[in-house]
Design a protein around this motif. Structure first.
Motif, PDB file in Angstrom:
ATOM      1  N   LEU A   2       1.711   5.170  -2.662  1.00 61.93           N
ATOM      2  CA  LEU A   2       1.390   6.508  -2.163  1.00 61.93           C
ATOM      3  C   LEU A   2       2.167   7.555  -2.967  1.00 61.93           C
ATOM      4  CD1 LEU A   2       1.585   6.056   1.725  1.00 61.93           C
ATOM      5  CD2 LEU A   2      -0.462   6.592   0.388  1.00 61.93           C
ATOM      6  N   LEU A  45      -6.614   3.466  -2.597  1.00 61.41           N
ATOM      7  CA  LEU A  45      -5.237   3.032  -2.353  1.00 61.41           C
ATOM      8  C   LEU A  45      -5.097   1.525  -2.538  1.00 61.41           C
ATOM      9  CD1 LEU A  45      -2.542   4.222  -1.438  1.00 61.41           C
ATOM     10  CD2 LEU A  45      -3.251   3.789   0.936  1.00 61.41           C
ATOM     11  N   ASP A  76      -5.187   0.720  -6.191  1.00 62.85           N
ATOM     12  CA  ASP A  76      -3.932   1.106  -6.857  1.00 62.85           C
ATOM     13  C   ASP A  76      -2.817   0.102  -6.566  1.00 62.85           C
ATOM     14  OD1 ASP A  76      -5.070   3.330  -7.955  1.00 62.85           O
ATOM     15  OD2 ASP A  76      -4.244   4.743  -6.477  1.00 62.85           O
ATOM     16  N   LEU A 112       0.825  -1.208   0.000  1.00 65.48           N
ATOM     17  CA  LEU A 112       0.000   0.000   0.000  1.00 65.48           C
ATOM     18  C   LEU A 112       0.862   1.262   0.000  1.00 65.48           C
ATOM     19  CD1 LEU A 112      -2.661  -1.194   2.603  1.00 65.48           C
ATOM     20  CD2 LEU A 112      -3.114  -0.711   0.190  1.00 65.48           C
ATOM     21  N   GLY A 151      -5.471   0.193   4.543  1.00 64.18           N
ATOM     22  CA  GLY A 151      -5.665   1.328   3.630  1.00 64.18           C
ATOM     23  C   GLY A 151      -6.494   2.425   4.280  1.00 64.18           C
ATOM     24  N   ARG A 185       4.964   8.810   0.874  1.00 64.32           N
ATOM     25  CA  ARG A 185       5.707   7.555   0.942  1.00 64.32           C
ATOM     26  C   ARG A 185       6.909   7.685   1.871  1.00 64.32           C
ATOM     27  NH1 ARG A 185       8.097   6.589  -4.361  1.00 64.32           N
ATOM     28  NH2 ARG A 185       6.171   7.534  -5.065  1.00 64.32           N
TER      29      ARG A 185
END
Ligand SMILES: [Zn+2]
Length: 266
Positions: free
Chosen positions: A74, A197, A200, A70, A124, A79
Motif C-alpha cells: 500500500l 493490490l 502488486d 497486501l 484486497g 500502510r
C-alpha cells in the motif's frame, strides 16, 4: 440537553466536511473526520470480537500472512493504519473491513476462497473499501449521519441499539440484523483497487475471477452472504476482466521484484 450536544457535534462535523477524491479518481462527499470514523471502526471491531467466536491459530496465521503481504504494498499513507485481521468461526461466507483498517473473515469464506490467491482477492477487495473511504461516504448520507452523531454523543456508544444500527452502517450487516450493502459503484471500485493490490503483492489476479466462479457455484437457493451483499455478479466479472490485462503486467513485475507470497492454507 442532548440536542445541544448533537447540534454542536453537527456543526463540528459540517466544518470538517470535505470533498475528497477516491483512489480511482472519483469525487466523494465525506462528512465525518477520519479520526472519528477510525475510532468508530475500532470500537465496532472490539464489540464484534466480543460477540463472535474466533477461529484457531492456524487460520489466524493464514489470514494474517495474506493481509501482511497486501498491506506491505500500500502507499505509505495507507500502510500506517492500524491494520488488523481476525478469522471468525462462522459458516456464513462473509468478510468485512471497517474504517481504520479492522478486518474480519469468516471460516465459511475460507471454504469458498480455496487458495491463498483467492483469499487475497477477498482481503484486497475489503482493503479497497477502507482506502477508498467508502464507509465515510455511506455514513455521510443523512440518516446515517444522524445515527453516527447520536451514537458518538451517547455514553452507551456501540453497546446500545443505536450502536447496533451504526455497526450496520459501517458494514457489519447480517450479524446485527441490518443489511446495508455498499453501492454498485463502491463494489466495482473496491474490486478494481483489490485486483491491482493483489497483483502488486504478487498474488495471481486471475484468482479474483476464480473466486467469483466459486461464489456463484455455491449460489442457488442460499448464495454466500458476501455475494448477496455484493450485487450484480455479471457486471463485476466484466469489470474484473477489463482490469486483468494491466493486473497481469503488475503481477509479473511483482514476481520479478521477488514478491512471491507463500501463505500455507491450514
Ligand atoms: Zn464489498
Amino acid at each position: 440537553m442532548r440536542w445541544i450536544r448533537t447540534l454542536a457535534v453537527t456543526a463540528l462535523v459540517l466544518t470538517l466536511a470535505a470533498c475528497e477524491t477516491s483512489p480511482t479518481g472519483r469525487q466523494q462527499l465525506t462528512l465525518m473526520s477520519d479520526a472519528q470514523l477510525n475510532e468508530m471502526g475500532r470500537e465496532a471491531f472490539e464489540k464484534y470480537q466480543q460477540d463472535l467466536p474466533s477461529a484457531g491459530q492456524a487460520q489466524q496465521r493464514y489470514a494474517q500472512c495474506i493481509a501482511d503481504a497486501l498491506v506491505a504494498v500500500l502507499p505509505e499513507r495507507e500502510r500506517n493504519k492500524d491494520w488488523q485481521i481476525r478469522v471468525f468461526e462462522s459458516e456464513q461466507a462473509n468478510a468485512f473491513a471497517l474504517p481504520g483498517g479492522y478486518m474480519g473473515v469468516n471460516t465459511g469464506m475460507l471454504d469458498i476462497a480455496k487458495t491463498q490467491d483467492q483469499l487475497a482477492a477477498v482481503v484486497g477487495h475489503e482493503i479497497g473499501h477502507v482506502i477508498a473511504n467508502h464507509a465515510n461516504e455511506r455514513v455521510s448520507t443523512h440518516t446515517s449521519t444522524q445515527l453516527a452523531l447520536s451514537v458518538l454523543g451517547s455514553a452507551a456508544g456501540m453497546q446500545g441499539q443505536g450502536g447496533q444500527q451504526l455497526m450496520g452502517a459501517l458494514g457489519l450487516g447480517a450479524q446485527y440484523g441490518i443489511l446495508l450493502p455498499f453501492s454498485r459503484r463502491h463494489e466495482s471500485e473496491a474490486d478494481t483497487i483489490g485486483v491491482r493490490l493483489m497483483a502488486d503483492a504478487g498474488f495471481d489476479p486471475r484468482a479474483s475471477l476464480a473466486l467469483w466462479e466459486n461464489m456463484s457455484a455455491q449460489g442457488g437457493a442460499r448464495p454466500p452472504e458476501w455475494m448477496s451483499t455484493h450485487p450484480s455478479h455479471g457486471q463485476r466479472m466484466q469489470g474484473l476482466q477489463a482490469e486483468m490485462g494491466s493486473a497481469m503486467a503488475r503481477y509479473e513485475q511483482a514476481r520479478q521484484a521477488g514478491r512471491t507470497p507463500n501463505c500455507p492454507r491450514p
